[in-house]
Motif scaffolding. Structure first.
Motif, PDB file in Angstrom:
ATOM      1  N   PHE A  15       0.823  -1.202   0.000  1.00 13.05           N
ATOM      2  CA  PHE A  15       0.000   0.000   0.000  1.00 13.05           C
ATOM      3  C   PHE A  15       0.864   1.260   0.000  1.00 13.05           C
ATOM      4  O   PHE A  15       0.458   2.298  -0.466  1.00 13.05           O
ATOM      5  N   TYR A  16       2.074   1.131   0.497  1.00 13.73           N
ATOM      6  CA  TYR A  16       2.948   2.294   0.538  1.00 13.73           C
ATOM      7  C   TYR A  16       3.679   2.523  -0.776  1.00 13.73           C
ATOM      8  O   TYR A  16       4.529   3.371  -0.878  1.00 13.73           O
ATOM      9  N   GLN A  17       3.320   1.733  -1.767  1.00 10.93           N
ATOM     10  CA  GLN A  17       3.774   1.938  -3.143  1.00 10.93           C
ATOM     11  C   GLN A  17       5.239   1.703  -3.403  1.00 10.93           C
ATOM     12  O   GLN A  17       5.606   1.117  -4.378  1.00 10.93           O
ATOM     13  N   LYS A  18       6.115   2.172  -2.534  1.00  7.99           N
ATOM     14  CA  LYS A  18       7.531   2.080  -2.830  1.00  7.99           C
ATOM     15  C   LYS A  18       8.229   1.135  -1.873  1.00  7.99           C
ATOM     16  O   LYS A  18       9.351   0.753  -2.090  1.00  7.99           O
ATOM     17  N   GLY A  19       7.547   0.764  -0.796  1.00 11.70           N
ATOM     18  CA  GLY A  19       8.218   0.033   0.270  1.00 11.70           C
ATOM     19  C   GLY A  19       8.571  -1.391  -0.077  1.00 11.70           C
ATOM     20  O   GLY A  19       9.495  -1.960   0.468  1.00 11.70           O
ATOM     21  N   THR A  20       7.851  -1.973  -0.997  1.00 10.37           N
ATOM     22  CA  THR A  20       8.058  -3.376  -1.286  1.00 10.37           C
ATOM     23  C   THR A  20       9.385  -3.615  -1.987  1.00 10.37           C
ATOM     24  O   THR A  20       9.991  -4.657  -1.833  1.00 10.37           O
ATOM     25  N   PHE A  21       9.832  -2.669  -2.772  1.00  9.55           N
ATOM     26  CA  PHE A  21      10.979  -2.916  -3.622  1.00  9.55           C
ATOM     27  C   PHE A  21      12.199  -2.075  -3.266  1.00  9.55           C
ATOM     28  O   PHE A  21      13.320  -2.513  -3.452  1.00  9.55           O
ATOM     29  N   THR A  22      11.999  -0.887  -2.785  1.00 12.99           N
ATOM     30  CA  THR A  22      13.153  -0.042  -2.477  1.00 12.99           C
ATOM     31  C   THR A  22      13.789  -0.475  -1.159  1.00 12.99           C
ATOM     32  O   THR A  22      13.188  -1.193  -0.369  1.00 12.99           O
ATOM     33  N   VAL A  23      15.002   0.000  -0.933  1.00 12.26           N
ATOM     34  CA  VAL A  23      15.755  -0.375   0.271  1.00 12.26           C
ATOM     35  C   VAL A  23      15.027   0.110   1.526  1.00 12.26           C
ATOM     36  O   VAL A  23      14.866  -0.611   2.494  1.00 12.26           O
ATOM     37  N   ASN A  25      11.931   3.190   3.184  1.00 13.74           N
ATOM     38  CA  ASN A  25      10.671   3.867   2.887  1.00 13.74           C
ATOM     39  C   ASN A  25      10.339   4.733   4.079  1.00 13.74           C
ATOM     40  O   ASN A  25      10.074   4.235   5.162  1.00 13.74           O
ATOM     41  N   ARG A  26      10.346   6.048   3.866  1.00 15.14           N
ATOM     42  CA  ARG A  26      10.120   6.956   4.987  1.00 15.14           C
ATOM     43  C   ARG A  26       8.712   6.805   5.560  1.00 15.14           C
ATOM     44  O   ARG A  26       8.431   7.275   6.654  1.00 15.14           O
ATOM     45  N   LEU A  27       7.800   6.156   4.796  1.00 16.78           N
ATOM     46  CA  LEU A  27       6.408   6.106   5.225  1.00 16.78           C
ATOM     47  C   LEU A  27       6.103   4.936   6.162  1.00 16.78           C
ATOM     48  O   LEU A  27       5.040   4.898   6.757  1.00 16.78           O
ATOM     49  N   VAL A  28       7.014   3.970   6.258  1.00 10.83           N
ATOM     50  CA  VAL A  28       6.725   2.841   7.146  1.00 10.83           C
ATOM     51  C   VAL A  28       7.541   2.970   8.426  1.00 10.83           C
ATOM     52  O   VAL A  28       8.523   3.705   8.482  1.00 10.83           O
ATOM     53  N   ALA A  31      10.671  -0.443  12.273  1.00  8.16           N
ATOM     54  CA  ALA A  31      10.716  -1.895  12.415  1.00  8.16           C
ATOM     55  C   ALA A  31      10.446  -2.607  11.092  1.00  8.16           C
ATOM     56  O   ALA A  31      10.918  -3.722  10.873  1.00  8.16           O
ATOM     57  N   ASP A  32       9.697  -1.945  10.207  1.00  8.30           N
ATOM     58  CA  ASP A  32       9.354  -2.579   8.936  1.00  8.30           C
ATOM     59  C   ASP A  32      10.382  -2.295   7.843  1.00  8.30           C
ATOM     60  O   ASP A  32      10.224  -2.723   6.707  1.00  8.30           O
ATOM     61  N   ARG A  33      11.426  -1.542   8.167  1.00 10.95           N
ATOM     62  CA  ARG A  33      12.419  -1.201   7.143  1.00 10.95           C
ATOM     63  C   ARG A  33      13.535  -2.231   7.120  1.00 10.95           C
ATOM     64  O   ARG A  33      13.732  -2.981   8.061  1.00 10.95           O
ATOM     65  N   SER A  34      14.300  -2.235   6.058  1.00 10.01           N
ATOM     66  CA  SER A  34      15.398  -3.195   5.944  1.00 10.01           C
ATOM     67  C   SER A  34      16.552  -2.776   6.852  1.00 10.01           C
ATOM     68  O   SER A  34      16.669  -1.612   7.240  1.00 10.01           O
ATOM     69  N   VAL A  35      17.397  -3.752   7.181  1.00 13.26           N
ATOM     70  CA  VAL A  35      18.598  -3.469   7.972  1.00 13.26           C
ATOM     71  C   VAL A  35      19.470  -2.465   7.207  1.00 13.26           C
ATOM     72  O   VAL A  35      20.039  -1.531   7.782  1.00 13.26           O
TER      73      VAL A  35
END
Lengths: 341, 541
Positions: A15-23, A25-28, A31-35
């Motif tokens: 739903f955040y559009q960019k979070g699935t593929f980019t390293v 995502n400022r919107l998530v 804890a949900d971001r990559s290391v």
């Protein structure tokens, strides 16, 4: 492939559009971001190393070890086989490693790691985790006996193979991970069957799974979230684990330095490099192809496959490579919808 | 320390090895011009306000938007959104619904009573604005925020210009228009109604104004000579639409023919249908693809049952009967008469053949140049008479609300500079963030949220608004479809994909910096940047 919770998390990210593929995502949430997105990531493999421009292996090693280090709470020892990774990170007297790191021989990384794990157990420090790492040469050829032994004894080691499909450090010689038709120093693009011979080589991820060890997975530098998730999952298991990461090599493959991630992505999207997981000998899931491409798109930017595009016979060989990809797609259900597997 | 043979360094970290010396080209962060911003006649920084909307910070989004355009709720209804036509996302799935999100922000601002920040200080300068249409209101807003005293004089009984007297209610509800005008008035702009300016130079002198912005619009419907019988009822579209705002609604009858192919023709036909006409026919001398009217309005009109008669001109009107001549396009695309005639029953004929400007207030002003019925202005919007600027429909332009608002903003900047004895220099335009600069792999697939449209049957006879709005969930979704073309949105890709850790993350809102000590110049960051915000530049050797 995903259990319910991760699947839900991934859909939420979508739903955040960019979070699935980019390293990142400022919107998530953090804890949900990559290391790798973290401003405080450990950089287990730091700057100043002497890998070529655009090195996929340097990238893959940092991705994997930063995640393993974070999953182990900082208690991590790495053992390295001889190979590019060892050479470019530790030309005496420098080291690029910011973790305890050990190198012995080309062929014994798995055995040395077994020993380190045993030593930690003997010293009463079970919290310290052990990672062994090597290139495809040190893993699929030279270190294969030690690796199989580590697997069948179910030693508590995560073995990571960085697969760049040939002996790059010594000048691009063929390994048992070199794909058919690829030109190397020992499989020149001449004669009736130019490049590496069809029907040779082996799949070590499949062989690893055949040992019935708790966890086997493949990953690529083109899908960081998938790679990190697999490292975390592997670190949560005790016993022998095997992670096989596809790492394009600009020098050995004859590709542009900026194309490393693009090539890793195309290898997955065309089906030549299947990304899957196996637990206790059974394949449990695969990463689905998102935008399928014919193998040509992956082969064309690489000079090691240039001979395929200059003759009529080349077209036949491209069709044979396409057949390999198609078989992978069928075998690992790479086109099925998420959740079908 | 004594080093062994061939060893020059102490045992230690590889940080001593500055691999940046290998580089032949270096990555640099750039801000490229998003195509939406480039296409916006009002000069909005669309990418920037969508960036704030994406994180749910609607107020900052609205404030960023209104820095350029004071009327987002109006824009979100009447703008023909050239931004969406230019949107790079259209090449992926569908353009971002920028206009819908703009309307959402505008409506939210009205609902929450958000107000503009008052000017920091008064400059003591006085500016006269003639005409309270979109252009005049926009200029007044910007001039007031710069600290000038602004007085608008409007000939009509209400402010809004063509937004009120030209655009039908079903496209722009009047409470929305009033709310956005009132917000400008609250900023300290004085609007005098029923105050027609007859001679602008005299009015300036009498009111001690330092400059004037003239934007009186084009309110005179163009007539064509059509031989007509004594009982023929012929009206012009501008008057019909204007009288919709008055007590006495126009009487058009059951069969109405509208003559013309622009947006005004469409508005007039749709209005006729809503007033009870059984049949509303648009007669146009060329074909649909050559019609100047906006395509989706033509589409909506046809859905509502408006009939179109292409390649036809009206020759005469007798009692209830029109004589129409068929046309054909010549090789240059111009319509040529065929000599074939037919008749069409009609109770009234509405002419929508274009509009002219009432230029009488400029009579005798020295230095002015009038050409083709409009006032010529320089690139700074100033007429040939120093201190008198002009904009909107009365200068050569495309004649849309958005263009007019853009004129107002541009004029305000130049007037402000002129009052200070300076020249306003527009900042240098960045390179365009074209589609080929993007790496679209990183964007998830997400089709456009289509705004609800009132069911055709329901809207035919009402003046209710046709296009509905987004709610918060789909507005957020729509905002997040933005690709952020050419402008870093802090996705961390460059920071992640660098094999040499040569990208330094500076923290939220601070973006990134390259560490050129270690950057080998592989270009992976530029190749994997989703939005094209990194350029590779050759190193000087």
């Amino acid at each position: 492939m995903d259990d319910g919770a991760t699947l839900a998390a991934r859909q939420k990210l979508r739903f955040y559009q960019k979070g699935t593929f980019t390293v990142g995502n400022r919107l998530v949430s953090e804890a949900d971001r990559s290391v790798q997105a973290s401003i405080d990531r450990s950089n287990a493999l730091t700057c100043g190393h002497r890998a070529c421009q655009g090195c996929g292996e340097a990238l893959g090693a940092r991705y994997a070890l930063d995640t393993a280090l974070s999953a182990a709470g900082g208690n991590l020892i790495a053992v390295n086989a001889t190979g590019c990774l060892e050479v470019f990170t530790t030309p005496y007297p420098e080291t690029s490693w910011q973790i305890p790191w050990l190198h012995s021989l080309f062929g014994n990384a798995a055995a040395v790691a077994t020993g380190v794990a045993a030593a930690m157990r003997a010293k009463g420090r079970p919290a310290v985790r052990v990672v062994a790492q090597g290139g495809d040469g040190g893993t699929t050829d030279i270190g294969f006996g030690c690796l199989s032994g580590m697997f069948e004894r179910n030693d508590d080691v995560l073995y990571i193979c960085y697969d760049n499909e040939a002996y790059m450090n010594t000048g691009v010689q063929r390994s048992s991970a070199t794909p058919p038709a690829a030109r190397t120093a020992t499989t020149p693009a001449v004669g009736p069957e130019p490049g590496n011979v069809f029907g040779t080589g082996k799949s070590v991820p499949k062989i690893a799974a055949a040992h019935g060890i708790p966890y086997v997975a493949t990953a690529t530098v083109a899908d960081l979230h998938d790679l990190e998730r697999k490292v975390v999952k592997a670190m949560g298991i005790h016993g022998a684990r095997y992670l096989h990461i596809h790492v394009p090599c600009p020098l050995g493959w004859g590709a542009a330095a900026h194309d490393t991630i693009r090539l890793a992505r195309l290898a997955v999207e065309c089906g030549l490099f299947p990304v899957f997981e196996a637990e206790h000998g059974l394949v449990t899931g695969s990463r689905k192809i998102r935008r399928r491409v014919p193998v040509d798109e992956y082969l064309k930017p690489q000079r090691r496959f240039a001979h395929l595009f200059t003759s009529e016979e080349g077209k036949t060989r491209i069709r044979r490579l396409q057949a390999v990809a198609d078989r992978n797609i069928a075998e690992y259900r790479l086109l099925d919808q998420e959740g079908d597997a | 320390m004594e080093h062994p043979f061939a060893i020059s360094l102490d045992v230690g970290t590889s940080l001593a090895n500055l691999t940046g010396s290998w580089r032949t080209s270096r990555p640099v962060y750039v801000d490229r011009l998003p195509p939406c911003n480039n296409a916006c006649p009002a000069g909005e920084n669309i990418q920037s306000w969508l960036y704030h909307a994406e994180s749910g910070d609607y107020e900052t989004a609205w404030r960023t938007l209104t820095a350029d355009n004071p009327m987002p709720a109006v824009m979100g209804r009447v703008c023909y959104h050239p931004c969406e036509s230019a949107c790079n996302r259209a090449q992926l799935d569908a353009a971002v619904g920028i206009n819908s999100v703009e309307r959402f922000l505008g409506d939210m601002a009205i609902r929450n009573g958000w107000r503009f920040a008052p000017p920091q200080a008064d400059t003591g300068k006085r500016v006269l604005v003639v005409g309270a249409g979109p252009s005049g209101l926009s200029a007044a807003y910007h001039l007031r925020r710069m600290g000038h005293a602004v007085e608008i004089r409007e000939a009509g009984p209400l402010a809004g210009g063509m937004m009120r007297f030209g655009i039908p209610k079903y496209r722009l509800p009047r409470d929305v228009l009033d709310a956005e005008i009132n917000r400008i008035v609250d900023l300290g702009v004085v609007i005098k109604l029923n105050a027609k300016v007859d001679r602008v130079v005299e009015s300036m002198q009498a009111g001690r104004f330092d400059a004037a912005f003239v934007a009186v619009g084009a309110h005179i419907g163009r007539r064509a000579y059509i031989p007509a019988g004594s009982a023929a009822r012929i009206l012009d579209a501008v008057s019909v639409l204007r009288s919709m705002e008055c007590e006495d609604k126009p009487l058009l009858g059951r069969r109405v023919v509208v003559y013309g192919g622009g947006n005004t023709a469409i508005d007039a036909a749709r209005t006729a249908k809503r007033l009870g006409a059984h049949e509303a026919i648009i007669v146009y001398r060329r074909t649909r693809d050559r019609m100047p009217a906006n395509d989706f309005e033509v589409e909506e009109a046809m859905q509502e049952g408006i009939l179109m008669k292409w390649l036809s001109t009206i020759k005469r009107m007798d009692d209830g009967v029109l004589t129409v001549e068929k046309m054909q396009l010549d090789q240059k695309g111009f319509p040529q008469p065929t000599g074939e005639f037919e008749t069409l029953e009609a109770d009234s004929l509405v002419l929508a053949l274009g509009q002219d400007v009432d230029l009488s207030l400029l009579d005798g002003v020295p230095g002015l140049e009038i050409k083709d019925g409009v006032v010529q202005v320089a690139s700074n919007m100033m007429t040939g008479h120093a201190g008198i600027f002009a904009g909107g429909d009365m200068v050569p332009s495309e004649r849309t609300v958005t263009v007019a608002v853009g004129h107002g903003k541009s004029a305000a900047r130049h007037i402000d500079a002129w009052l200070r004895g300076a020249v306003h220099a527009s900042p240098e335009r960045h390179d365009l963030a074209s589609f080929d600069k993007l790496n679209t792999w990183y964007y998830a697939d997400a089709p456009k949220t289509v705004r609800p449209t009132l069911e055709a049957a329901r809207r035919q006879n009402t003046f209710e608004e046709v296009q509905g709005g987004l709610d918060e969930t789909n507005a957020l979704y729509e905002a997040r479809r933005c690709l952020s073309c050419g402008n870093c949105f802090e996705c961390d890709n460059c920071y992640g994909v660098c094999p040499d850790n040569a990208v330094i993350k500076l923290g939220p809102g601070e973006r990134f910096r390259f560490n050129y000590d270690y950057c080998k110049g592989c270009g992976m960051c530029a190749a994997e940047c989703p939005c094209g915000a990194i350029a590779m530049v050759p190193e000087e050797l």
